[in-house]
Design an enzyme around this catalytic site. Structure first.
Site, PDB file in Angstrom:
ATOM      1  N   ASP A  75       0.832  -1.212   0.000  1.00  0.00           N
ATOM      2  CA  ASP A  75       0.000   0.000   0.000  1.00  0.00           C
ATOM      3  C   ASP A  75       0.870   1.267   0.000  1.00  0.00           C
ATOM      4  O   ASP A  75       1.991   1.246   0.504  1.00  0.00           O
ATOM      5  CB  ASP A  75      -0.923  -0.032   1.235  1.00  0.00           C
ATOM      6  CG  ASP A  75      -2.093   0.921   1.081  1.00  0.00           C
ATOM      7  OD1 ASP A  75      -2.338   1.421  -0.031  1.00  0.00           O
ATOM      8  OD2 ASP A  75      -2.770   1.179   2.097  1.00  0.00           O
ATOM      9  N   GLY A 117      -0.132   5.511  -4.313  1.00  0.00           N
ATOM     10  CA  GLY A 117      -0.747   6.802  -4.639  1.00  0.00           C
ATOM     11  C   GLY A 117      -0.097   7.929  -3.851  1.00  0.00           C
ATOM     12  O   GLY A 117       0.225   8.991  -4.408  1.00  0.00           O
ATOM     13  N   ASN A 133     -11.029  -2.351  -5.276  1.00  0.00           N
ATOM     14  CA  ASN A 133     -10.263  -1.457  -6.168  1.00  0.00           C
ATOM     15  C   ASN A 133     -10.925  -1.275  -7.535  1.00  0.00           C
ATOM     16  O   ASN A 133     -10.626  -0.319  -8.253  1.00  0.00           O
ATOM     17  CB  ASN A 133      -8.823  -1.963  -6.365  1.00  0.00           C
ATOM     18  CG  ASN A 133      -7.950  -1.858  -5.130  1.00  0.00           C
ATOM     19  OD1 ASN A 133      -7.034  -2.653  -4.928  1.00  0.00           O
ATOM     20  ND2 ASN A 133      -8.209  -0.870  -4.275  1.00  0.00           N
TER      21      ASN A 133
HETATM   22  C1  IPE Z   1      -5.517  -2.704  -0.169  1.00  0.00           C
HETATM   23  O1  IPE Z   1      -5.152  -1.379  -0.301  1.00  0.00           O
HETATM   24  C2  IPE Z   1      -5.494  -3.391  -1.502  1.00  0.00           C
HETATM   25  C3  IPE Z   1      -4.182  -3.554  -2.122  1.00  0.00           C
HETATM   26  C4  IPE Z   1      -3.031  -3.229  -1.598  1.00  0.00           C
HETATM   27  C5  IPE Z   1      -4.195  -4.174  -3.416  1.00  0.00           C
HETATM   28  P1  IPE Z   1      -6.251  -0.213  -0.421  1.00  0.00           P
HETATM   29  O2  IPE Z   1      -5.485   1.054  -0.492  1.00  0.00           O
HETATM   30  O3  IPE Z   1      -7.182  -0.505  -1.524  1.00  0.00           O
HETATM   31  O4  IPE Z   1      -7.033  -0.353   0.954  1.00  0.00           O
HETATM   32  P2  IPE Z   1      -7.767   0.724   1.845  1.00  0.00           P
HETATM   33  O5  IPE Z   1      -8.781   1.394   0.981  1.00  0.00           O
HETATM   34  O6  IPE Z   1      -6.723   1.703   2.319  1.00  0.00           O
HETATM   35  O7  IPE Z   1      -8.342  -0.040   2.990  1.00  0.00           O
HETATM   36  C1  IPE Z   2      -1.634   0.281  -3.332  1.00  0.00           C
HETATM   37  O1  IPE Z   2      -1.447   1.632  -3.397  1.00  0.00           O
HETATM   38  C2  IPE Z   2      -1.881  -0.336  -4.676  1.00  0.00           C
HETATM   39  C3  IPE Z   2      -3.270  -0.726  -4.927  1.00  0.00           C
HETATM   40  C4  IPE Z   2      -4.237  -0.661  -4.063  1.00  0.00           C
HETATM   41  C5  IPE Z   2      -3.597  -1.209  -6.249  1.00  0.00           C
HETATM   42  P1  IPE Z   2      -2.652   2.683  -3.356  1.00  0.00           P
HETATM   43  O2  IPE Z   2      -3.066   2.968  -4.752  1.00  0.00           O
HETATM   44  O3  IPE Z   2      -3.734   2.201  -2.473  1.00  0.00           O
HETATM   45  O4  IPE Z   2      -1.917   3.930  -2.724  1.00  0.00           O
HETATM   46  P2  IPE Z   2      -2.488   4.944  -1.628  1.00  0.00           P
HETATM   47  O5  IPE Z   2      -3.002   4.124  -0.496  1.00  0.00           O
HETATM   48  O6  IPE Z   2      -3.581   5.723  -2.290  1.00  0.00           O
HETATM   49  O7  IPE Z   2      -1.322   5.781  -1.238  1.00  0.00           O
HETATM   50 MG    MG Z   3      -4.116   2.410  -0.507  1.00  0.00          MG
END
Ligand code: IPE
Ligand code: IPE
Ligand code: MG
Length: 264
Positions: free
Chosen positions: A44, A47, A92
Site C-alpha cells: 500500500d 498513490g 479497487n
Molecule cells: C488494499 O489497499 C489493496 C491492495 C493493496 C491491493 P487499499 O489502499 O485498496 O485499501 P484501503 O482502501 O486503504 O483499505
Molecule cells: C496500493 O497503493 C496499490 C493498490 C491498491 C492497487 P494505493 O493505490 O492504495 O496507494 P495509496 O493508499 O492511495 O497511497
Molecule cells: Mg491504498
C-alpha cells in the site's frame, strides 16, 4: 534470544544511512531455522508516494513494481517458500476507470514480462481472485503463467488479483453447498480442513507473517480466513520505497514474536 533481536532491530534503525552494513547485520542476526514459510504483503501507498513526488498515481504503481522485484529476490534468497502479494482488491474496481485500466495493463504486462525469468528460477506462479470482471487477454496471461510454472518447486509466488476475502468465503460456501446437494459430501463431514479445500488458497499454507506498508493498520479484506493466527507487521514506509532491508527488518520482527496458537 528474543530480547537480543529486539535490540538488533533498534540498532539496525540507527544504521539507515549505511544500508550495506544494515543488510549484513540483519542477515547475520536472522535465525535461519525460524524463517516464515509464507509471507503475505499488502503493498500500500503507491498513490501517496506519487503525490509526494508530484507524479500521477499510475507512476506510483509503476514504481511499486520495482519493489515487487526487490521483495521477490530477497524472499527467494531467504528460501521463503510462499510469498503472496495483494495486487488488486475487489474494492479497487471502484477506483476511477483510468486508474483501473492502468493497473490492469501494468499487472498483465508484468506477468508476461517476468514469466520467463520466474520459470527459470523454479518459481511457481499462482494468481488468486475472482476473475469474473477480468478482461480476456489478462485471463489468458494468467492461465499461461499457471500452466508454464505449475511443476516448479523452488518457491511459490502468489498474486491476489481482483481478490476479496469475504467474496472468497462466499464462493467457497457456494461450491461446498453444490457438492452437498450433489451428495458428494455429507454436512456432518464438513470441517475446517474440508472447507479450506474450497478456498482459492487450497494447497497454500496459511501466512505466518503479514506485512502492510504505508502506515495503514487494517487488513482491507485480505485473506480473512487464512490469517487467523498470522503475525502482523505494519510499517509506515510507502510501498515504492520498500526495500530489502525493510523486508529483513520485518522478518527479524517476526522472530521476536512468540506464537502460541491459543496454547498456554
Ligand atoms: C488494499 O489497499 C489493496 C491492495 C493493496 C491491493 P487499499 O489502499 O485498496 O485499501 P484501503 O482502501 O486503504 O483499505
Ligand atoms: C496500493 O497503493 C496499490 C493498490 C491498491 C492497487 P494505493 O493505490 O492504495 O496507494 P495509496 O493508499 O492511495 O497511497
Ligand atoms: Mg491504498
Amino acid at each position: 534470544m528474543i530480547e537480543r533481536r529486539i535490540l538488533i532491530l533498534r540498532l539496525s534503525s540507527l544504521l539507515s544511512k549505511f544500508p550495506r552494513i544494515q543488510t549484513k547485520l540483519l542477515i547475520n542476526s536472522l535465525d535461519k531455522d525460524n524463517i516464515p514459510n509464507h509471507v503475505a504483503i499488502i503493498m500500500d501507498g503507491n498513490g501517496r508516494w506519487a503525490k509526494k513526488h508530484g507524479f500521477p498515481r499510475l507512476m506510483g504503481h509503476n514504481e511499486g513494481t520495482k519493489s515487487i522485484r526487490r521483495t521477490l529476490e530477497i524472499a527467494y534468497e531467504l528460501n521463503i517458500k510462499y510469498l503472496t502479494l495483494y495486487a488488486f482488491s475487489q474494492e479497487n474496481w471502484s477506483r476511477p476507470k483510468r486508474e483501473v485500466d492502468g493497473l490492469l495493463k501494468l499487472i498483465g504486462s508484468n506477468i508476461e514480462k517476468e514469466l520467463k525469468q520466474l520459470n527459470e528460477k523454479g518459481i511457481r506462479v499462482i494468481i488468486i481472485g475472482n476473475f469474473k470482471k477480468v478482461p480476456e487477454d489478462i485471463l489468458n496471461k494468467i492461465d499461461n503463467a499457471h500452466e508454464v510454472t505449475k511443476n516448479n518447486k523452488k518457491m511459490n509466488f502468489c498474486i491476489a488479483f481482483s481478490y476479496g476475502g469475504r467474496d472468497e468465503i462466499i464462493q467457497a460456501s457456494k461450491s461446498l453447498i453444490r457438492d452437498v446437494l450433489e451428495e458428494k459430501i455429507r454436512i456432518s463431514d464438513i470441517n475446517e480442513n474440508i472447507f479450506e479445500n474450497y478456498l482459492y488458497t487450497k494447497d497454500i499454507p496459511d501466512p505466518d507473517l503479514l506485512i502492510r506498508t504505508s502506515g495503514e493498520i487494517r487488513i482491507s479484506n485480505f485473506l480473512l480466513w487464512q490469517m487467523a493466527y498470522t503475525e502482523f507487521v505494519f510499517t509506515p514506509v510507502l510501498w515504492p520505497d520498500f526495500n530489502k532491508n525493510h523486508f529483513l527488518r520485518a522478518i527479524l520482527e517476526y522472530q521476536t514474536r512468540e506464537r502460541r496458537f491459543g496454547l498456554a
